[in-house]
Design an enzyme around this catalytic site. Structure first.
Site, PDB file in Angstrom:
ATOM      1  N   ARG A 124      -1.306  12.213  14.545  1.00 36.21           N
ATOM      2  CA  ARG A 124      -1.628  10.814  14.875  1.00 36.21           C
ATOM      3  C   ARG A 124      -0.771  10.492  16.077  1.00 36.21           C
ATOM      4  O   ARG A 124       0.461  10.492  15.994  1.00 36.21           O
ATOM      5  CB  ARG A 124      -1.333   9.895  13.684  1.00 36.21           C
ATOM      6  CG  ARG A 124      -1.417   8.401  13.977  1.00 36.21           C
ATOM      7  CD  ARG A 124      -2.829   7.963  14.317  1.00 36.21           C
ATOM      8  NE  ARG A 124      -2.919   6.504  14.543  1.00 36.21           N
ATOM      9  CZ  ARG A 124      -2.800   5.922  15.741  1.00 36.21           C
ATOM     10  NH1 ARG A 124      -2.596   6.655  16.833  1.00 36.21           N
ATOM     11  NH2 ARG A 124      -2.898   4.618  15.846  1.00 36.21           N
ATOM     12  N   HIS A 127       2.501   6.106  19.063  1.00 37.82           N
ATOM     13  CA  HIS A 127       1.954   4.762  19.239  1.00 37.82           C
ATOM     14  C   HIS A 127       2.849   3.732  18.573  1.00 37.82           C
ATOM     15  O   HIS A 127       3.825   4.081  17.895  1.00 37.82           O
ATOM     16  CB  HIS A 127       0.542   4.685  18.645  1.00 37.82           C
ATOM     17  CG  HIS A 127       0.544   4.691  17.137  1.00 37.82           C
ATOM     18  ND1 HIS A 127       0.788   5.826  16.397  1.00 37.82           N
ATOM     19  CD2 HIS A 127       0.366   3.692  16.216  1.00 37.82           C
ATOM     20  CE1 HIS A 127       0.745   5.529  15.111  1.00 37.82           C
ATOM     21  NE2 HIS A 127       0.505   4.240  14.966  1.00 37.82           N
ATOM     22  N   HIS A 129       2.618  -0.853  17.256  1.00 35.40           N
ATOM     23  CA  HIS A 129       1.706  -1.992  17.059  1.00 35.40           C
ATOM     24  C   HIS A 129       2.456  -3.203  16.531  1.00 35.40           C
ATOM     25  O   HIS A 129       3.627  -3.106  16.142  1.00 35.40           O
ATOM     26  CB  HIS A 129       0.556  -1.633  16.119  1.00 35.40           C
ATOM     27  CG  HIS A 129       0.954  -0.676  15.020  1.00 35.40           C
ATOM     28  ND1 HIS A 129       1.734  -1.043  13.963  1.00 35.40           N
ATOM     29  CD2 HIS A 129       0.701   0.655  14.876  1.00 35.40           C
ATOM     30  CE1 HIS A 129       1.917   0.001  13.179  1.00 35.40           C
ATOM     31  NE2 HIS A 129       1.315   1.055  13.707  1.00 35.40           N
ATOM     32  N   GLU A 133       4.189  -1.269   9.353  1.00 32.46           N
ATOM     33  CA  GLU A 133       3.386  -0.223   8.707  1.00 32.46           C
ATOM     34  C   GLU A 133       4.134   0.410   7.551  1.00 32.46           C
ATOM     35  O   GLU A 133       5.164   1.041   7.744  1.00 32.46           O
ATOM     36  CB  GLU A 133       3.009   0.847   9.748  1.00 32.46           C
ATOM     37  CG  GLU A 133       2.361   2.100   9.163  1.00 32.46           C
ATOM     38  CD  GLU A 133       2.025   3.119  10.251  1.00 32.46           C
ATOM     39  OE1 GLU A 133       1.690   2.697  11.375  1.00 32.46           O
ATOM     40  OE2 GLU A 133       2.122   4.325   9.989  1.00 32.46           O
ATOM     41  N   HIS A 172       6.156   5.415  16.859  1.00 28.38           N
ATOM     42  CA  HIS A 172       6.197   6.433  15.806  1.00 28.38           C
ATOM     43  C   HIS A 172       5.056   7.432  15.926  1.00 28.38           C
ATOM     44  O   HIS A 172       4.125   7.226  16.711  1.00 28.38           O
ATOM     45  CB  HIS A 172       6.169   5.756  14.430  1.00 28.38           C
ATOM     46  CG  HIS A 172       5.030   4.785  14.242  1.00 28.38           C
ATOM     47  ND1 HIS A 172       5.099   3.477  14.659  1.00 28.38           N
ATOM     48  CD2 HIS A 172       3.800   4.940  13.699  1.00 28.38           C
ATOM     49  CE1 HIS A 172       3.968   2.858  14.364  1.00 28.38           C
ATOM     50  NE2 HIS A 172       3.153   3.712  13.787  1.00 28.38           N
ATOM     51  N   GLU A 195      -6.357  -0.529  12.859  1.00 30.44           N
ATOM     52  CA  GLU A 195      -5.709   0.738  13.217  1.00 30.44           C
ATOM     53  C   GLU A 195      -6.300   1.305  14.517  1.00 30.44           C
ATOM     54  O   GLU A 195      -5.689   2.151  15.166  1.00 30.44           O
ATOM     55  CB  GLU A 195      -5.882   1.704  12.037  1.00 30.44           C
ATOM     56  CG  GLU A 195      -5.655   3.172  12.285  1.00 30.44           C
ATOM     57  CD  GLU A 195      -4.202   3.535  12.579  1.00 30.44           C
ATOM     58  OE1 GLU A 195      -3.314   2.682  12.442  1.00 30.44           O
ATOM     59  OE2 GLU A 195      -3.975   4.698  12.960  1.00 30.44           O
ATOM     60  N   HIS A 310      -0.026 -11.791 -15.659  1.00 32.28           N
ATOM     61  CA  HIS A 310       1.083 -12.223 -14.797  1.00 32.28           C
ATOM     62  C   HIS A 310       0.537 -12.819 -13.516  1.00 32.28           C
ATOM     63  O   HIS A 310      -0.672 -12.800 -13.283  1.00 32.28           O
ATOM     64  CB  HIS A 310       1.983 -11.029 -14.464  1.00 32.28           C
ATOM     65  CG  HIS A 310       1.324 -10.027 -13.556  1.00 32.28           C
ATOM     66  ND1 HIS A 310       0.395  -9.121 -13.996  1.00 32.28           N
ATOM     67  CD2 HIS A 310       1.416  -9.823 -12.201  1.00 32.28           C
ATOM     68  CE1 HIS A 310      -0.036  -8.389 -12.978  1.00 32.28           C
ATOM     69  NE2 HIS A 310       0.559  -8.801 -11.869  1.00 32.28           N
ATOM     70  N   HIS A 312       2.050 -13.748  -9.115  1.00 34.86           N
ATOM     71  CA  HIS A 312       3.118 -13.559  -8.125  1.00 34.86           C
ATOM     72  C   HIS A 312       3.351 -14.867  -7.386  1.00 34.86           C
ATOM     73  O   HIS A 312       2.417 -15.434  -6.808  1.00 34.86           O
ATOM     74  CB  HIS A 312       2.757 -12.436  -7.159  1.00 34.86           C
ATOM     75  CG  HIS A 312       2.429 -11.159  -7.875  1.00 34.86           C
ATOM     76  ND1 HIS A 312       3.393 -10.252  -8.256  1.00 34.86           N
ATOM     77  CD2 HIS A 312       1.253 -10.675  -8.335  1.00 34.86           C
ATOM     78  CE1 HIS A 312       2.816  -9.257  -8.907  1.00 34.86           C
ATOM     79  NE2 HIS A 312       1.515  -9.487  -8.971  1.00 34.86           N
ATOM     80  N   GLU A 317      -1.498 -10.183  -3.355  1.00 28.29           N
ATOM     81  CA  GLU A 317      -1.360  -8.785  -3.781  1.00 28.29           C
ATOM     82  C   GLU A 317      -2.525  -7.952  -3.263  1.00 28.29           C
ATOM     83  O   GLU A 317      -3.677  -8.262  -3.536  1.00 28.29           O
ATOM     84  CB  GLU A 317      -1.304  -8.704  -5.315  1.00 28.29           C
ATOM     85  CG  GLU A 317      -1.323  -7.283  -5.861  1.00 28.29           C
ATOM     86  CD  GLU A 317      -1.153  -7.242  -7.384  1.00 28.29           C
ATOM     87  OE1 GLU A 317      -0.603  -8.202  -7.949  1.00 28.29           O
ATOM     88  OE2 GLU A 317      -1.590  -6.243  -7.989  1.00 28.29           O
ATOM     89  N   HIS A 356      -3.610 -12.614 -13.306  1.00 33.54           N
ATOM     90  CA  HIS A 356      -4.451 -11.434 -13.473  1.00 33.54           C
ATOM     91  C   HIS A 356      -3.788 -10.440 -14.417  1.00 33.54           C
ATOM     92  O   HIS A 356      -2.604 -10.558 -14.735  1.00 33.54           O
ATOM     93  CB  HIS A 356      -4.721 -10.773 -12.113  1.00 33.54           C
ATOM     94  CG  HIS A 356      -3.472 -10.487 -11.320  1.00 33.54           C
ATOM     95  ND1 HIS A 356      -2.779 -11.475 -10.657  1.00 33.54           N
ATOM     96  CD2 HIS A 356      -2.786  -9.337 -11.092  1.00 33.54           C
ATOM     97  CE1 HIS A 356      -1.721 -10.934 -10.057  1.00 33.54           C
ATOM     98  NE2 HIS A 356      -1.698  -9.646 -10.315  1.00 33.54           N
TER      99      HIS A 356
HETATM  100 MN    MN Z   1       1.102   3.187  13.187  1.00 33.69          MN
HETATM  101 MN    MN Z   2      -0.030  -8.359  -9.873  1.00 31.32          MN
END
Ligand code: MN
Ligand code: MN
Length: 418
Positions: A124, A127, A129, A133, A172, A195, A310, A312, A317, A356
């Site tokens: 890869r 590059h 961004h 990541e 990277h 990407e 539960h 968040h 998520e 959820h």
């Molecule tokens: Mn990348």
């Molecule tokens: Mn969760």
């Protein structure tokens, strides 16, 4: 699952559901909901039949909770599942990539994901961004490089179960190792991130006046006559010819290496939580310091177990299902609830604060990732909350007696046992 098995499972579910409602009703004399449609009756009559048969038998069998929704599902909830199988696979010599962004799954505004394969020697391109990541290796191994904010290099070899994180703007690369390269998942801290729109070395040099590039690099223009005319993105190259130690020494050029650790051996870490139902490893900035904008939980739910009810407090998520089968109901408030089925390769999504659960519906371990755009993982367990209130308050809400309340686990299990 054939029609008879499905019908039996469905009946069993309804019988249990009816018994529970009847039991609660007898104890508390609570009124049943008046407006709920009689789903069980509808299933017995002509309402639920499908005279021309399933449109797509494979999808039909993979989505039992869409074909026959639980009677507790209600109203319009935006879809929160997108399989990587539906994504365009961008294939080049050296590997391929496919992505799921907010364009594919409109609810996924906070995070986007990429599934990538590199062959042995596949690269890869160098590059960087705007998005941070995060990544997990699912198969094989790779050599990764990154340059930190002090201009110091990082080089490491990552294998299955390892993570890495490249902060915004840090350049990277990823290089597939032998014998068969690798496959991994990337998660970006921006749902709109593509990407295919990153800043890449060969793309930049191809779009810089050649004399400027020569002046900058302090070489002759003739020495640059073979540089690529555009981006490489993924390309086939040779396997690294040096050991990791030698590669680090070469990158360091006799100077210091980065003091930051951009990789993390997640599966070598003891589980953060473990129960008879499964185990969870949480990797956020408290243990994986450089991962300052993405927090992760790697969850294993044994057959019959369930990631408990539960929500968040601090983030949406994003989920990736690594293996097995499960189902999740997202309650979106205002009487809105939807249950969807998940399997290997699916992306799931739950908006911040929406409650959820994720239940293993298969015969093997269900393994998935919970990903958050935050530096610190947070959740609220329903069981923990209900058992840390004045009991009278809980009993008057749920119409349960003291013995029932006493039976609820007093702390967060994370995975509830079978
Ligand atoms: Mn990348
Ligand atoms: Mn969760």
């Amino acid at each position: 699952m054939d029609e008879n098995t499905k019908s039996f499972t469905r009946r069993k579910f309804l019988e249990i559901g009816t018994a529970t409602v009847a039991g609660a009703s007898a104890l508390s004399a609570a009124p049943l909901p008046q407006s709920a449609p009689d789903v069980e009756k509808a299933e017995r009559d002509q309402s639920g039949t499908n005279p021309i048969g399933p449109d797509d038998p494979a999808l039909h069998d993979q989505n039992p909770d869409s074909v026959v929704p639980p009677p507790t599902d209600h109203a319009n909830v935006k879809p929160f599942k997108y399989p990587f199988e539906l994504s365009h696979k961008r294939t080049q010599e050296g590997g391929w990539a496919r992505q799921v962004t907010v364009e594919d799954l409109p609810v996924s505004t906070a995070l986007a994901g990429v599934n990538m394969r590199l062959t042995a020697g596949g690269i890869r391109e160098l590059h960087w961004h705007k998005a941070g990541e995060w990544s997990i290796m699912l198969y094989g191994s790779a050599r990764i490089t990154c340059l930190d904010q002090y201009g110091k290099p990082f080089v490491d070899d990552v294998k299955q179960g390892d993570l890495w994180f490249f902060p915004t703007g840090y350049p990277h690369s990823i290089h597939g190792l032998g014998p068969d390269g690798c496959e991994f998942i990337l998660v970006f801290d921006d749902g709109a991130f593509s990407e295919y729109d990153t800043v890449q070395l060969a793309d930049w040099t191809a779009h810089t006046p050649r004399d400027v590039l020569a002046k900058n690099l302090q070489v002759s223009t003739d020495a640059l006559r073979q540089i690529p005319t555009g981006e490489l993105y993924i390309f086939q190259a040779d396997l690294p010819t040096t050991s990791l130690e030698e590669a680090r020494r070469q990158a360091g050029g006799g100077g210091d290496l980065s003091k930051e650790n951009f990789s993390f051996r997640l599966m070598e870490m003891e589980p953060t939580h473990r129960s008879a139902g499964g185990e969870v490893r949480i990797a956020d900035s408290r243990v994986f310091q450089v991962s300052n904008s993405v927090a992760a939980a790697h969850v294993i739910v044994h057959p019959g177990g369930m990631r408990e009810m539960h929500w968040h407090q601090n983030a949406d998520e994003w989920q990736y299902y690594i293996s097995g089968k499960g189902r999740m109901t997202v309650f979106a408030a205002g009487a809105r609830a939807r249950t969807m089925d998940f399997r290997k390769g699916d992306v799931g999504y739950v908006q911040q604060t929406f409650p959820h659960y994720i239940e293993n519906t298969g015969t093997e371990d269900l393994v998935f990732l919970e990903m958050f755009k935050t530096s610190v993982y947070q959740d609220v367990s329903l069981n923990n909350w209900l058992t840390h209130l004045p009991p009278q308050l809980v009993m008057s809400h749920l119409h349960i007696d003291q013995a029932t309340l006493n039976a609820i686990p007093k702390k967060e299990a994370v995975i509830v046992p079978v």
